[in-house]
Scaffold this motif. Structure first.
Motif, PDB file in Angstrom:
ATOM      1  N   THR A  30       0.828  -1.210   0.000  1.00  0.00           N
ATOM      2  CA  THR A  30       0.000   0.000   0.000  1.00  0.00           C
ATOM      3  C   THR A  30       0.856   1.251   0.000  1.00  0.00           C
ATOM      4  OG1 THR A  30      -1.794  -1.150   1.171  1.00  0.00           O
ATOM      5  CG2 THR A  30      -1.781   1.255   1.269  1.00  0.00           C
ATOM      6  N   ALA A  31       1.820   1.285   0.901  1.00  0.00           N
ATOM      7  CA  ALA A  31       2.702   2.449   1.011  1.00  0.00           C
ATOM      8  C   ALA A  31       3.474   2.681  -0.286  1.00  0.00           C
ATOM      9  CB  ALA A  31       3.664   2.263   2.184  1.00  0.00           C
ATOM     10  N   ALA A  32       3.994   1.603  -0.873  1.00  0.00           N
ATOM     11  CA  ALA A  32       4.774   1.727  -2.099  1.00  0.00           C
ATOM     12  C   ALA A  32       3.938   2.288  -3.249  1.00  0.00           C
ATOM     13  CB  ALA A  32       5.358   0.371  -2.481  1.00  0.00           C
ATOM     14  N   ALA A  33       2.706   1.805  -3.364  1.00  0.00           N
ATOM     15  CA  ALA A  33       1.842   2.265  -4.455  1.00  0.00           C
ATOM     16  C   ALA A  33       1.514   3.744  -4.316  1.00  0.00           C
ATOM     17  CB  ALA A  33       0.562   1.436  -4.486  1.00  0.00           C
ATOM     18  N   LEU A  34       1.255   4.202  -3.096  1.00  0.00           N
ATOM     19  CA  LEU A  34       0.905   5.602  -2.878  1.00  0.00           C
ATOM     20  C   LEU A  34       2.117   6.515  -3.050  1.00  0.00           C
ATOM     21  CD1 LEU A  34      -1.467   5.078   0.170  1.00  0.00           C
ATOM     22  CD2 LEU A  34      -2.143   5.700  -2.161  1.00  0.00           C
ATOM     23  N   ALA A  35       3.285   6.052  -2.587  1.00  0.00           N
ATOM     24  CA  ALA A  35       4.509   6.847  -2.761  1.00  0.00           C
ATOM     25  C   ALA A  35       4.844   6.985  -4.236  1.00  0.00           C
ATOM     26  CB  ALA A  35       5.657   6.205  -1.997  1.00  0.00           C
ATOM     27  N   GLU A  36       4.647   5.916  -4.989  1.00  0.00           N
ATOM     28  CA  GLU A  36       4.938   5.943  -6.423  1.00  0.00           C
ATOM     29  C   GLU A  36       4.076   6.953  -7.163  1.00  0.00           C
ATOM     30  OE1 GLU A  36       4.722   2.739 -10.077  1.00  0.00           O
ATOM     31  OE2 GLU A  36       5.456   2.064  -8.125  1.00  0.00           O
ATOM     32  N   ARG A  37       2.866   7.213  -6.617  1.00  0.00           N
ATOM     33  CA  ARG A  37       1.970   8.184  -7.255  1.00  0.00           C
ATOM     34  C   ARG A  37       2.159   9.593  -6.705  1.00  0.00           C
ATOM     35  NH1 ARG A  37       0.836   8.356 -11.451  1.00  0.00           N
ATOM     36  NH2 ARG A  37      -1.245   9.235 -11.295  1.00  0.00           N
ATOM     37  N   GLY A  38       3.237   9.808  -5.917  1.00  0.00           N
ATOM     38  CA  GLY A  38       3.601  11.160  -5.522  1.00  0.00           C
ATOM     39  C   GLY A  38       3.291  11.555  -4.100  1.00  0.00           C
ATOM     40  N   ALA A  39       2.642  10.679  -3.328  1.00  0.00           N
ATOM     41  CA  ALA A  39       2.312  11.025  -1.949  1.00  0.00           C
ATOM     42  C   ALA A  39       3.572  11.045  -1.079  1.00  0.00           C
ATOM     43  CB  ALA A  39       1.310  10.030  -1.375  1.00  0.00           C
ATOM     44  N   ARG A  40       3.537  11.848  -0.067  1.00  0.00           N
ATOM     45  CA  ARG A  40       4.518  11.750   1.021  1.00  0.00           C
ATOM     46  C   ARG A  40       3.968  10.688   1.969  1.00  0.00           C
ATOM     47  NH1 ARG A  40       4.256  15.592   6.193  1.00  0.00           N
ATOM     48  NH2 ARG A  40       5.928  14.648   7.435  1.00  0.00           N
TER      49      ARG A  40
END
Length: 293
Positions: A30-40
């Motif tokens: 989950t964390a990896a997918a959101l970080a990849e889309r630009g989230a901190r």
């Protein structure tokens, strides 16, 4: 609901996300997918060394902060030190233990970590939250019941799986009651829930079971389990898709064990508003935290 994929995650630039238990399994995916889309993305983890190793393998902006959900002092410290606006809180971390263990505050470890720790964390972070709370439950909730006379297994003979199922049912009841309270307060924050189906993570292995039932369940997992990446899709869908407050998302195939995300079946006990309100009151007493809005 159309079939949700990683490609449906919108641009998350400028958004701050906290994912508990993000060093492995569903939380890490989950964390990896959101970080990849630009989230901190803040990886809220008990073991910072493992958290840093997980973060190093992710693209994008990640941070690691210590959070031990089995210790309310750690929960309070995390919330006290987190002063930024928060767009998304993913209550993902979970434990399953084969023998009776207790948290730093004396709670049965599965109930204390999976439910009470997240309950306290959410209430403490709500004043800074401006988006969504996603609470990760499990198919195990279907076999769960809430024993208000003995929530922490002081009187009963301890049984690991019923204790786990109780904690996962508590997750769903919490998510629903939080949704109702947010609506009553006219808050823009949304509360949703998800479950991963049967995913090939280390959660069962960490239980260390040696019983015939454990071996059979592990064999079943091997036959039907999908990957942690696929298991994270319901959580991601509940986090970023047009899922209404109170919505519950899980895999659509094989009785919820795998497949693309879709609205999930929940037990009648998980829809009991009276039980949810009672659990909320008890959880406030046990954690010393309350709905702040």
């Amino acid at each position: 609901m159309t079939s949700f994929t990683l490609g449906d995650i919108p641009d998350m630039t400028g958004r701050t996300v906290v994912v508990t238990g993000a060093n492995s399994g569903i939380g890490r995916a989950t964390a990896a997918a959101l970080a990849e889309r630009g989230a901190r993305v803040v990886l809220a983890v008990r073991d910072e060394r493992k958290g840093r190793a997980a973060a190093a393998a992710m693209a994008g902006h990640t941070e690691v902060r210590r959070l031990d959900l089995a210790d309310l002092a750690s929960v309070r410290a995390f919330a006290r030190d987190f002063t930024d606006p928060l767009d998304l809180l993913v209550n993902n971390a979970g434990v399953t233990v084969p023998s009776l263990a207790r948290t730093a505050d004396g709670f049965e470890r599965q109930f204390g970590t999976n439910h009470l720790g997240h309950f306290a964390l959410t209430n403490l972070l709500l004043p800074r939250l401006r988006g969504r709370v996603v609470t990760v439950s499990s198919l195990a909730h279907l076999m769960g019941s809430i024993d208000f006379a003995d929530l922490n297994w002081h009187r009963r003979g301890y049984r690991a799986y019923p204790a786990y199922a109780q904690s996962k049912l508590a997750n769903l009841l919490f998510a629903d009651e939080l949704s109702r309270r947010l609506a009553a307060a006219a808050s823009p924050v949304v509360s949703t829930a998800a479950h991963p189906g049967i995913a090939a993570t280390n959660l069962v292995n960490e239980a260390g079971g040696r019983t015939l039932r454990f071996r059979l369940e592990k064999a079943l997992m091997g036959a039907v389990a999908h990957s942690a990446r696929a298991g994270a899709l319901p959580t991601l869908c509940a986090a970023v898709a047009e899922v209404p407050s109170g919505g519950y998302i899980g895999p659509r195939r094989l009785m919820g064990m795998r497949g693309a995300p879709a609205p999930a079946r929940r037990a009648a006990s998980a829809r009991d508003a009276d039980t949810a309100r009672r659990l909320w009151r008890v959880s406030e007493e046990l954690t010393g935290t309350a709905f702040p809005l």
